[in-house]
Design a protein around this motif. Structure first.
Motif, short mmCIF file in Angstrom:
data_model
loop_
_atom_site.label_atom_id
_atom_site.label_comp_id
_atom_site.label_asym_id
_atom_site.label_seq_id
_atom_site.Cartn_x
_atom_site.Cartn_y
_atom_site.Cartn_z
N MET A 132 17.02 -3.68 1.10
CA MET A 132 16.47 -3.30 2.42
C MET A 132 15.71 -1.96 2.33
SD MET A 132 16.40 -3.66 5.83
CE MET A 132 16.27 -2.68 7.30
N ARG A 133 16.35 -0.97 1.71
CA ARG A 133 15.74 0.36 1.67
C ARG A 133 14.55 0.42 0.73
NH1 ARG A 133 20.66 4.73 2.01
NH2 ARG A 133 21.73 3.71 3.72
N ARG A 134 14.54 -0.40 -0.30
CA ARG A 134 13.44 -0.37 -1.27
C ARG A 134 12.55 -1.60 -1.16
NH1 ARG A 134 14.02 3.51 -5.27
NH2 ARG A 134 12.62 2.43 -6.65
N VAL A 156 11.97 -3.77 1.42
CA VAL A 156 11.14 -3.91 2.63
C VAL A 156 9.89 -3.02 2.55
CG1 VAL A 156 11.10 -3.66 5.15
CG2 VAL A 156 13.07 -4.69 4.04
N PRO A 157 10.03 -1.74 2.19
CA PRO A 157 8.80 -0.93 2.07
C PRO A 157 7.79 -1.51 1.08
CG PRO A 157 10.70 0.51 2.03
CD PRO A 157 11.23 -0.89 1.99
N ILE A 158 8.31 -2.05 -0.04
CA ILE A 158 7.37 -2.63 -1.03
C ILE A 158 6.63 -3.82 -0.42
CG2 ILE A 158 7.23 -3.89 -3.23
CD1 ILE A 158 9.47 -2.07 -4.26
N ILE A 201 6.05 -4.34 2.78
CA ILE A 201 5.11 -3.80 3.80
C ILE A 201 3.84 -3.30 3.11
CG2 ILE A 201 4.72 -1.94 5.49
CD1 ILE A 201 7.69 -2.11 6.21
N CYS A 202 4.04 -2.53 2.06
CA CYS A 202 2.90 -1.95 1.33
C CYS A 202 2.02 -3.06 0.75
CB CYS A 202 3.44 -1.04 0.23
SG CYS A 202 2.21 -0.08 -0.59
N ALA A 257 0.19 -5.01 3.70
CA ALA A 257 -0.86 -4.18 4.30
C ALA A 257 -2.03 -4.03 3.34
CB ALA A 257 -0.30 -2.81 4.69
N MET A 304 9.03 6.35 -2.82
CA MET A 304 10.21 5.86 -2.12
C MET A 304 11.49 6.55 -2.54
SD MET A 304 9.75 1.92 -1.41
CE MET A 304 9.65 1.45 -3.10
N TRP A 346 15.65 7.50 4.79
CA TRP A 346 15.05 6.33 4.12
C TRP A 346 14.20 5.50 5.09
CZ3 TRP A 346 16.56 1.55 6.03
CH2 TRP A 346 17.72 1.54 6.82
N ARG A 351 10.43 5.63 4.93
CA ARG A 351 9.69 4.89 3.88
C ARG A 351 8.87 3.74 4.46
NH1 ARG A 351 14.76 4.16 -0.13
NH2 ARG A 351 15.10 6.35 -0.58
N PHE A 352 9.33 3.15 5.55
CA PHE A 352 8.57 2.04 6.15
C PHE A 352 7.20 2.53 6.59
CE2 PHE A 352 12.93 0.28 7.55
CZ PHE A 352 13.12 -0.30 6.30
N ALA A 404 5.11 3.44 3.50
CA ALA A 404 4.63 2.23 2.83
C ALA A 404 3.49 1.58 3.61
CB ALA A 404 5.78 1.24 2.67
N GLY A 450 -0.14 1.33 2.04
CA GLY A 450 -0.70 -0.01 1.86
C GLY A 450 -2.10 -0.09 2.43
N ILE A 451 -2.26 0.42 3.66
CA ILE A 451 -3.60 0.39 4.29
C ILE A 451 -4.58 1.22 3.47
CG2 ILE A 451 -4.92 1.14 6.32
CD1 ILE A 451 -2.53 0.52 8.04
N GLU A 497 10.15 12.86 -1.58
CA GLU A 497 10.75 11.71 -2.27
C GLU A 497 10.47 11.77 -3.77
OE1 GLU A 497 12.83 9.69 -1.13
OE2 GLU A 497 12.56 9.50 1.02
#
Lengths: 206, 212, 266
Positions: free
Chosen positions: A1-3, A5-7, A9-10, A13, A203, B90, B93-94, B97, B101-102, C118
């Motif tokens: 979840m912490r790692r 999900v951001p990947i 999303i990135c 996008a 991250m 944490w 990070r959303f 990210a 990404g954009i 980070e």
């Protein structure tokens, strides 16, 4: 979840915006434009982080009465003053907020910029102390271009300005293009690694 | 000329000199100006973003036009604030990210188009010895090729590759020298501007005090 | 125009097919070599002396008991040089953590702050010293270019770092910072892809990382096979570009323009 999900999303996008470059379909473009606007909104919120960082770092120096703590009070006062003036009285021309920008910030920025005149002189002095063949190429070219760009160049040797034009249009152009192409490939490769999660420094470790 | 203008101009001059004093060495005047400019500018940009980012892009669309979907980036933006908490940092990070990404997605095709393909096309020119431009085209192409060979990382700079890479770094150095020489004049004109400002202040004050 | 083409052209900009093809090839090269690296194929990377100097600079800072200053440029995370700089920051932190030297990171853009935090935190964790991470050493200064410069100069003059590492996207402030750093006697290693600033770094710094070398830094420092694989992919792309350039110029010389016109950007 912490790692993960951001990947994800990135990745989504990133590839959505890569696709937007190739897809002219109006709805698609419109969505991309809107999402791009969202990025600006996210950035705007990050300014709270910036201000928070300044307040945290400097207030600790003040609290512990570390070196130059008095100046940190000045720094925080400037920050708070601008925020109060901006939110309280607006930012339009004629407001105190704008006056401080024009008469305090602007001259200091411009002076800092103008320090370059001194630094470029000292840097030039070092550039001309030729230590290696590569340094010699840099130094000699710099001197030639400097002379060639002022009237004395033409006075010394009539085709001097044309020669300088040649330097700019042939070797300098080649150097620029080589750096540009190489750097772009490096940048794309870095970007790709970020998108697919091979580079995830941003991250953190937990 | 009113007193306010004279005072503000004098403040501007004082701060200019404070910054210039840095050339001598670090001193209380420079420290004063440095901390002031850092504090004021940080506040300035935070406010500018508030008025040019938050108000027109979040507040007005949501409250005046009912465009509630702007709350989504607002939530993402607010996620960055999770960094204030050790336990919840944490979550930020959303947002990071999403933004990265954009940014990367926009940059990748543009880099390829503008910095690779466009440059490639501009370098593909006829090379020959029948006129001088053909010779220059050849030199530009060789320069680009050698420059690119310098940036090969998975081959040692030995033999033919080494020779080409060495030629490449020479071309780069000539390019850097040309860039340096070209910038010198521009930088000196910046100093001339500041000196003109100081001179204008002198004229203004002498005129206000003595009328000439 | 046929209806199929008309329909397709609303979903694909055919003027940009050259970008798609070359980008696709580039992605394929990079992923191929990353896969090769994952399978354990050893990959050679040439020496980059400027990057070897970072270790030397960190060692010197340890001997002198002074901090290291890491400057990541003045652009936001939407610039790929800043992205690369943050990755390098992680590698540098790992190195710095092993030597127990303080690492100062002044930052110009607020959004870079959490990313830098980070990266630094991860560097300390990787080095097995998570407690050495000090959040207060990552300092947002100001968005304004010269206010940031003034702040960084202040750090250079008062905290006297033994080494200044400057990696990222720089503009006119590059020379002011590099000259101030020179005056304090710090070892300076700088890297940027901004062509107009490179001459100043070359003149004022001990070592300069030029253009693409900036993006290769992370792979070079970390020696991670996956990242080294991507360098190899990038090299193959450069080789292809060289072939295209030679072929294009030759065809142009003989009056055949179709090949080069495919690369025309509309």
């Amino acid at each position: 979840m912490r790692r993960e999900v951001p990947i994800v999303i990135c990745f989504l996008a990133g590839f959505f915006f890569i696709s937007d470059f190739f897809i002219p379909e109006p709805h698609w473009t419109q969505i991309a434009h809107r999402v791009n606007q969202w990025a600006i909104i996210v950035i705007a919120f990050a300014y709270v982080l910036g201000v928070g960082n300044i307040v945290r770092v400097n207030s600790q120096v003040i609290k512990r009465k570390e070196r130059d703590w008095g100046y940190k009070i000045l720094l925080l006062s400037g920050l708070v003053l601008m925020i109060i003036l901006g939110i309280g009285f607006g930012i339009k021309e004629g407001t105190t907020f704008n006056w401080i920008f024009m008469n305090a910030m602007y001259p200091m920025q411009a002076t800092m910029f103008s320090l370059l005149a001194f630094y470029i002189a000292s840097a030039a002095f070092r550039a001309f102390r030729i230590r290696t063949w590569e340094a010699a190429l840099l130094g000699v070219t710099a001197v030639l271009v400097m002379i060639g760009r002022v009237p004395v160049g033409e006075f010394l040797w009539r085709p001097f300005p044309d020669f300088i034009e040649w330097i700019m249009n042939v070797p300098q152009l080649a150097a620029k293009r080589a750096i540009m192409i190489g750097a772009a490939l490096g940048a794309i490769s870095t970007g790709l690694k970020v998108l697919v999660g091979l580079e995830r420094t941003y991250m953190g470790g937990e | 000329m009113d007193l306010g203008t004279i005072i503000w101009n004098t403040v501007a001059l004082f701060l200019t000199l404070c910054i210039f004093s840095f050339l001598y060495k670090d001193n209380p005047f420079y420290k004063f100006a440095e901390h002031l400019v850092v504090g004021v500018s940080a506040g300035y940009f935070a406010i500018i973003l508030y008025f040019n980012g938050f108000i027109p892009k979040v507040w007005e669309p949501v409250t005046q036009k009912g465009e509630w979907w702007y709350l989504l980036p607002t939530i993402l933006g607010m996620m960055t604030w999770a960094r204030f908490s050790k336990k919840w940092s944490w979550i930020s990070r959303f947002a990071i990210a999403f933004y990265m990404g954009i940014a990367v997605g926009v940059a990748i095709p543009l880099e390829m188009q503008q910095r690779v393909i466009k440059q490639l096309h501009a370098t593909m020119l006829p090379v020959h010895f029948t006129n001088i431009q053909g010779v220059w085209n050849l030199l530009i192409m060789l320069g680009v090729l050698c420059g690119l060979i310098y940036f090969f990382f998975s081959m040692g700079h030995k033999g033919v590759v080494g020779g080409a890479a060495r030629l490449g770094i020479w071309i780069l150095m000539i390019g850097f020298g040309a860039g340096f020489g070209l910038t010198v004049m521009g930088r000196i004109s910046l100093l001339a501007d500041r000196i003109t400002e100081i001179h204008n202040w002198y004229l203004m004050v002498t005129k206000a005090l003595w009328g000439f | 125009m046929s209806p199929i083409f008309f329909y397709l052209s609303s979903w694909f900009d055919f003027n940009r097919i050259n970008v798609l093809v070359i980008l696709g090839l580039f992605f394929a090269f990079v992923f191929y070599f990353i896969n090769q690296a994952k399978k354990g194929k050893s990959l050679f990377v040439r020496r980059i002396s400027g990057l070897d100097a970072i270790e030397e600079a960190v060692g010197r800072a340890t001997e002198m008991g002074k901090p290291i200053l890491y400057i990541s440029g003045i652009e936001d995370m939407d610039n790929l040089q800043t992205v690369a700089s943050m990755i390098i920051l992680g590698n540098v932190t790992e190195m710095v953590a092993r030597y127990d030297v303080p690492l100062l990171v002044p930052i110009c853009r607020p959004f870079v702050v959490p990313v830098a935090e980070e990266a630094v935190k991860q560097g300390y964790i990787k080095a097995g010293k998570p407690d050495a991470y000090d959040k207060n050493n990552i300092r947002y200064i100001s968005d304004e270019q010269f206010a940031y410069t003034a702040g960084v100069n202040g750090i250079m003059l008062r905290e006297r770092p033994a080494a200044n590492l400057m990696f990222g996207s720089f503009f006119a402030e590059s020379l002011i910072m590099a000259e101030t750093g020179f005056s304090t006697g710090a070892i300076q290693v700088a890297g940027t892809a901004n062509i107009h600033q490179l001459p100043f770094f070359v003149v004022a710094c001990d070592y300069t990382i030029i253009g693409e070398e900036l993006f290769a830094t992370s792979a070079y420092l970390s020696k991670e096979p996956k990242l080294l694989g991507s360098l190899k992919g990038s090299d193959l792309a450069k080789f292809l570009i060289i072939i295209i350039l030679i072929l294009g110029a030759l065809l142009e010389t003989f009056g055949i323009t179709k090949f080069s016109s495919w690369f025309f950007v509309r």
